[in-house]
Design a protein around this motif. Structure first.
Motif, PDB file in Angstrom:
ATOM      1  N   ILE A   1      21.843 -16.169 -36.076  1.00  0.00           N
ATOM      2  CA  ILE A   1      21.952 -17.615 -36.279  1.00  0.00           C
ATOM      3  C   ILE A   1      20.737 -18.285 -35.639  1.00  0.00           C
ATOM      4  O   ILE A   1      20.537 -18.213 -34.420  1.00  0.00           O
ATOM      5  CB  ILE A   1      23.255 -18.168 -35.679  1.00  0.00           C
ATOM      6  CG1 ILE A   1      24.460 -17.572 -36.408  1.00  0.00           C
ATOM      7  CG2 ILE A   1      23.298 -19.689 -35.759  1.00  0.00           C
ATOM      8  CD1 ILE A   1      25.790 -17.974 -35.832  1.00  0.00           C
ATOM      9  N   ARG A   2      19.931 -18.928 -36.452  1.00  0.00           N
ATOM     10  CA  ARG A   2      18.715 -19.612 -35.986  1.00  0.00           C
ATOM     11  C   ARG A   2      19.081 -21.054 -35.633  1.00  0.00           C
ATOM     12  O   ARG A   2      19.575 -21.799 -36.483  1.00  0.00           O
ATOM     13  CB  ARG A   2      17.647 -19.578 -37.073  1.00  0.00           C
ATOM     14  CG  ARG A   2      17.218 -18.170 -37.465  1.00  0.00           C
ATOM     15  CD  ARG A   2      16.251 -18.184 -38.662  1.00  0.00           C
ATOM     16  NE  ARG A   2      16.922 -18.682 -39.854  1.00  0.00           N
ATOM     17  CZ  ARG A   2      17.616 -17.918 -40.690  1.00  0.00           C
ATOM     18  NH1 ARG A   2      17.733 -16.617 -40.468  1.00  0.00           N
ATOM     19  NH2 ARG A   2      18.191 -18.432 -41.758  1.00  0.00           N
ATOM     20  N   TYR A   3      18.806 -21.447 -34.392  1.00  0.00           N
ATOM     21  CA  TYR A   3      19.208 -22.793 -33.973  1.00  0.00           C
ATOM     22  C   TYR A   3      18.012 -23.636 -33.528  1.00  0.00           C
ATOM     23  O   TYR A   3      16.995 -23.121 -33.071  1.00  0.00           O
ATOM     24  CB  TYR A   3      20.265 -22.736 -32.868  1.00  0.00           C
ATOM     25  CG  TYR A   3      19.773 -22.329 -31.490  1.00  0.00           C
ATOM     26  CD1 TYR A   3      19.289 -23.271 -30.589  1.00  0.00           C
ATOM     27  CD2 TYR A   3      19.819 -20.996 -31.074  1.00  0.00           C
ATOM     28  CE1 TYR A   3      18.866 -22.911 -29.320  1.00  0.00           C
ATOM     29  CE2 TYR A   3      19.399 -20.618 -29.815  1.00  0.00           C
ATOM     30  CZ  TYR A   3      18.918 -21.588 -28.935  1.00  0.00           C
ATOM     31  OH  TYR A   3      18.498 -21.226 -27.679  1.00  0.00           O
TER      32      TYR A   3
ATOM     33  N   GLU B   1       9.793 -27.518 -42.781  1.00  0.00           N
ATOM     34  CA  GLU B   1       8.893 -26.371 -42.731  1.00  0.00           C
ATOM     35  C   GLU B   1       9.567 -25.076 -42.282  1.00  0.00           C
ATOM     36  O   GLU B   1       8.954 -24.007 -42.325  1.00  0.00           O
ATOM     37  CB  GLU B   1       7.723 -26.672 -41.776  1.00  0.00           C
ATOM     38  CG  GLU B   1       6.895 -27.880 -42.206  1.00  0.00           C
ATOM     39  CD  GLU B   1       5.892 -28.304 -41.146  1.00  0.00           C
ATOM     40  OE1 GLU B   1       5.924 -27.718 -40.032  1.00  0.00           O
ATOM     41  OE2 GLU B   1       5.095 -29.211 -41.422  1.00  0.00           O
ATOM     42  N   ASN B   2      10.826 -25.154 -41.848  1.00  0.00           N
ATOM     43  CA  ASN B   2      11.480 -23.981 -41.265  1.00  0.00           C
ATOM     44  C   ASN B   2      12.936 -23.884 -41.726  1.00  0.00           C
ATOM     45  O   ASN B   2      13.555 -24.880 -42.096  1.00  0.00           O
ATOM     46  CB  ASN B   2      11.460 -24.066 -39.725  1.00  0.00           C
ATOM     47  CG  ASN B   2      10.054 -24.093 -39.160  1.00  0.00           C
ATOM     48  OD1 ASN B   2       9.450 -23.058 -38.924  1.00  0.00           O
ATOM     49  ND2 ASN B   2       9.524 -25.301 -38.938  1.00  0.00           N
ATOM     50  N   THR B   3      13.467 -22.666 -41.657  1.00  0.00           N
ATOM     51  CA  THR B   3      14.870 -22.420 -41.974  1.00  0.00           C
ATOM     52  C   THR B   3      15.691 -22.453 -40.691  1.00  0.00           C
ATOM     53  O   THR B   3      15.370 -21.757 -39.723  1.00  0.00           O
ATOM     54  CB  THR B   3      15.048 -21.056 -42.655  1.00  0.00           C
ATOM     55  OG1 THR B   3      14.279 -21.018 -43.848  1.00  0.00           O
ATOM     56  CG2 THR B   3      16.517 -20.811 -42.997  1.00  0.00           C
ATOM     57  N   VAL B   4      16.735 -23.267 -40.691  1.00  0.00           N
ATOM     58  CA  VAL B   4      17.586 -23.442 -39.516  1.00  0.00           C
ATOM     59  C   VAL B   4      19.039 -23.331 -39.951  1.00  0.00           C
ATOM     60  O   VAL B   4      19.444 -23.901 -40.963  1.00  0.00           O
ATOM     61  CB  VAL B   4      17.330 -24.814 -38.850  1.00  0.00           C
ATOM     62  CG1 VAL B   4      18.291 -25.039 -37.694  1.00  0.00           C
ATOM     63  CG2 VAL B   4      15.890 -24.918 -38.369  1.00  0.00           C
TER      64      VAL B   4
ATOM     65  N   LYS C   1      22.440 -38.463 -41.583  1.00  0.00           N
ATOM     66  CA  LYS C   1      22.716 -39.056 -42.900  1.00  0.00           C
ATOM     67  C   LYS C   1      21.528 -38.938 -43.848  1.00  0.00           C
ATOM     68  O   LYS C   1      21.688 -39.081 -45.060  1.00  0.00           O
ATOM     69  CB  LYS C   1      23.102 -40.528 -42.735  1.00  0.00           C
ATOM     70  CG  LYS C   1      24.454 -40.721 -42.061  1.00  0.00           C
ATOM     71  CD  LYS C   1      24.700 -42.190 -41.715  1.00  0.00           C
ATOM     72  CE  LYS C   1      25.980 -42.363 -40.928  1.00  0.00           C
ATOM     73  NZ  LYS C   1      26.198 -43.749 -40.479  1.00  0.00           N
ATOM     74  N   THR C   2      20.335 -38.665 -43.315  1.00  0.00           N
ATOM     75  CA  THR C   2      19.155 -38.527 -44.171  1.00  0.00           C
ATOM     76  C   THR C   2      19.035 -37.125 -44.765  1.00  0.00           C
ATOM     77  O   THR C   2      18.218 -36.914 -45.665  1.00  0.00           O
ATOM     78  CB  THR C   2      17.857 -38.825 -43.391  1.00  0.00           C
ATOM     79  OG1 THR C   2      17.617 -37.774 -42.429  1.00  0.00           O
ATOM     80  CG2 THR C   2      17.923 -40.171 -42.683  1.00  0.00           C
ATOM     81  N   LEU C   3      19.834 -36.159 -44.270  1.00  0.00           N
ATOM     82  CA  LEU C   3      19.693 -34.763 -44.692  1.00  0.00           C
ATOM     83  C   LEU C   3      20.547 -34.493 -45.933  1.00  0.00           C
ATOM     84  O   LEU C   3      21.759 -34.718 -45.912  1.00  0.00           O
ATOM     85  CB  LEU C   3      20.106 -33.818 -43.563  1.00  0.00           C
ATOM     86  CG  LEU C   3      19.336 -33.947 -42.241  1.00  0.00           C
ATOM     87  CD1 LEU C   3      19.862 -32.949 -41.225  1.00  0.00           C
ATOM     88  CD2 LEU C   3      17.840 -33.758 -42.452  1.00  0.00           C
ATOM     89  N   ALA C   4      19.911 -33.999 -46.975  1.00  0.00           N
ATOM     90  CA  ALA C   4      20.645 -33.713 -48.216  1.00  0.00           C
ATOM     91  C   ALA C   4      21.549 -32.499 -48.055  1.00  0.00           C
ATOM     92  O   ALA C   4      22.697 -32.488 -48.511  1.00  0.00           O
ATOM     93  CB  ALA C   4      19.660 -33.494 -49.353  1.00  0.00           C
ATOM     94  N   ASN C   5      21.034 -31.445 -47.423  1.00  0.00           N
ATOM     95  CA  ASN C   5      21.810 -30.212 -47.202  1.00  0.00           C
ATOM     96  C   ASN C   5      21.683 -29.793 -45.744  1.00  0.00           C
ATOM     97  O   ASN C   5      20.919 -28.870 -45.417  1.00  0.00           O
ATOM     98  CB  ASN C   5      21.306 -29.091 -48.120  1.00  0.00           C
ATOM     99  CG  ASN C   5      21.535 -29.405 -49.587  1.00  0.00           C
ATOM    100  OD1 ASN C   5      22.676 -29.501 -50.028  1.00  0.00           O
ATOM    101  ND2 ASN C   5      20.452 -29.575 -50.333  1.00  0.00           N
ATOM    102  N   PRO C   6      22.396 -30.482 -44.873  1.00  0.00           N
ATOM    103  CA  PRO C   6      22.236 -30.184 -43.442  1.00  0.00           C
ATOM    104  C   PRO C   6      22.790 -28.814 -43.075  1.00  0.00           C
ATOM    105  O   PRO C   6      23.728 -28.319 -43.716  1.00  0.00           O
ATOM    106  CB  PRO C   6      23.053 -31.292 -42.769  1.00  0.00           C
ATOM    107  CG  PRO C   6      24.064 -31.695 -43.785  1.00  0.00           C
ATOM    108  CD  PRO C   6      23.378 -31.538 -45.113  1.00  0.00           C
ATOM    109  N   PRO C   7      22.213 -28.177 -42.061  1.00  0.00           N
ATOM    110  CA  PRO C   7      22.821 -26.952 -41.526  1.00  0.00           C
ATOM    111  C   PRO C   7      24.081 -27.303 -40.749  1.00  0.00           C
ATOM    112  O   PRO C   7      24.496 -28.472 -40.722  1.00  0.00           O
ATOM    113  CB  PRO C   7      21.725 -26.405 -40.599  1.00  0.00           C
ATOM    114  CG  PRO C   7      20.941 -27.600 -40.198  1.00  0.00           C
ATOM    115  CD  PRO C   7      20.984 -28.555 -41.356  1.00  0.00           C
TER     116      PRO C   7
END
Length: 234
Positions: free
Chosen positions: A2-4, A45-48, A67-73
């Motif tokens: 899990i990348r945090y 730029e990164n996968t989280v 609220k600005t994130l379309a597909n939040p982690p």
């Protein structure tokens, strides 16, 4: 794995989360951001997989950023403000940690997040093999190290949510190995499950008293459904 990412304007908050996470080998830090705009750039730029997100930050709050994130982690909110909890859960966060939070509460939040993110699929990276068990030892990931565990040094194992605490003569290791993996592969002549959350080394038991066994200085409960099994062996 899990990348945090930590998003918090207070450096001490970063250090606390980093120190807690170092004990959980499947958590890997990929970055530190100190405001929402740094986080936006980083996420582009990164996968989280997981954000530790503060609410009260300059220029743009944690929730406004979310609220600005379309597909939040997955999100674990870390904040000193309990009054925003309802809004957080409406934004589908995994958990809401009130500062200051303990290591135990941190682990509970991680367990909850794993359930949601992985749908209880295995995230464990180093299964115990039959060969290792037959050799009298096995290798176990914990504390970002690879430990060789010898059966004779093992006192007992405690289930701890999605983790286990492996108690040795002079150490305790928190590992992402499941207790059921240990039950399958530890030799039954030497180890016994006495509770849904505990497996013990038979020859390390000092005494049995009522519904507990004593190993070293640890009093370990005997589960109701395991009493018959205990009576057969002792």
């Amino acid at each position: 794995m899990i990348r945090y990412l930590i998003i918090d304007d207070e450096p001490i908050a970063h250090r606390i989360i980093e120190n807690y996470s170092e004990n959980l080998p499947h958590l890997v830090k990929v970055g530190n951001c100190y405001n929402a705009f740094e986080a936006m750039k980083f996420l582009n730029e990164n996968t989280v997989d997981l954000l530790f997100l503060d609410i009260n930050m300059p220029k743009l709050s944690g929730f406004d950023f979310l609220k600005t994130l379309a597909n939040p982690p997955k999100i674990i909110v870390t904040t000193a403000y309990k009054e925003f909890a309802i809004e957080g859960y409406e934004l589908n966060i995994s958990d809401y940690l009130l500062k200051p939070f303990s290591f135990e509460r941190f682990i509970k939040a991680i367990n909850k997040t794993i359930d949601a993110a992985q749908n209880k699929k295995s995230i464990f990276l180093l299964p115990i093999t039959e060969k290792q068990a037959n050799d009298g030892s096995f290798f176990l990931k914990g504390d970002k190290k690879l430990h060789q565990i010898h059966f004779q040094d093992l006192l007992f194992i405690e289930a701890y949510g999605h983790f286990t605490k492996v108690y040795l003569k002079d150490d305790m290791i928190i590992s992402p190995q499941k207790i059921s993996d240990f039950e399958k592969l530890l030799p039954t002549l030497d180890f016994l499950r006495i509770h849904k959350s505990f497996i013990v080394s038979k020859n390390k038991i000092k005494y049995i008293e009522g519904n507990r066994v004593l190993i070293d200085q640890h009093k370990i409960p005997i589960g109701q459904t395991y009493k018959e099994i205990i009576n057969k062996f002792f």
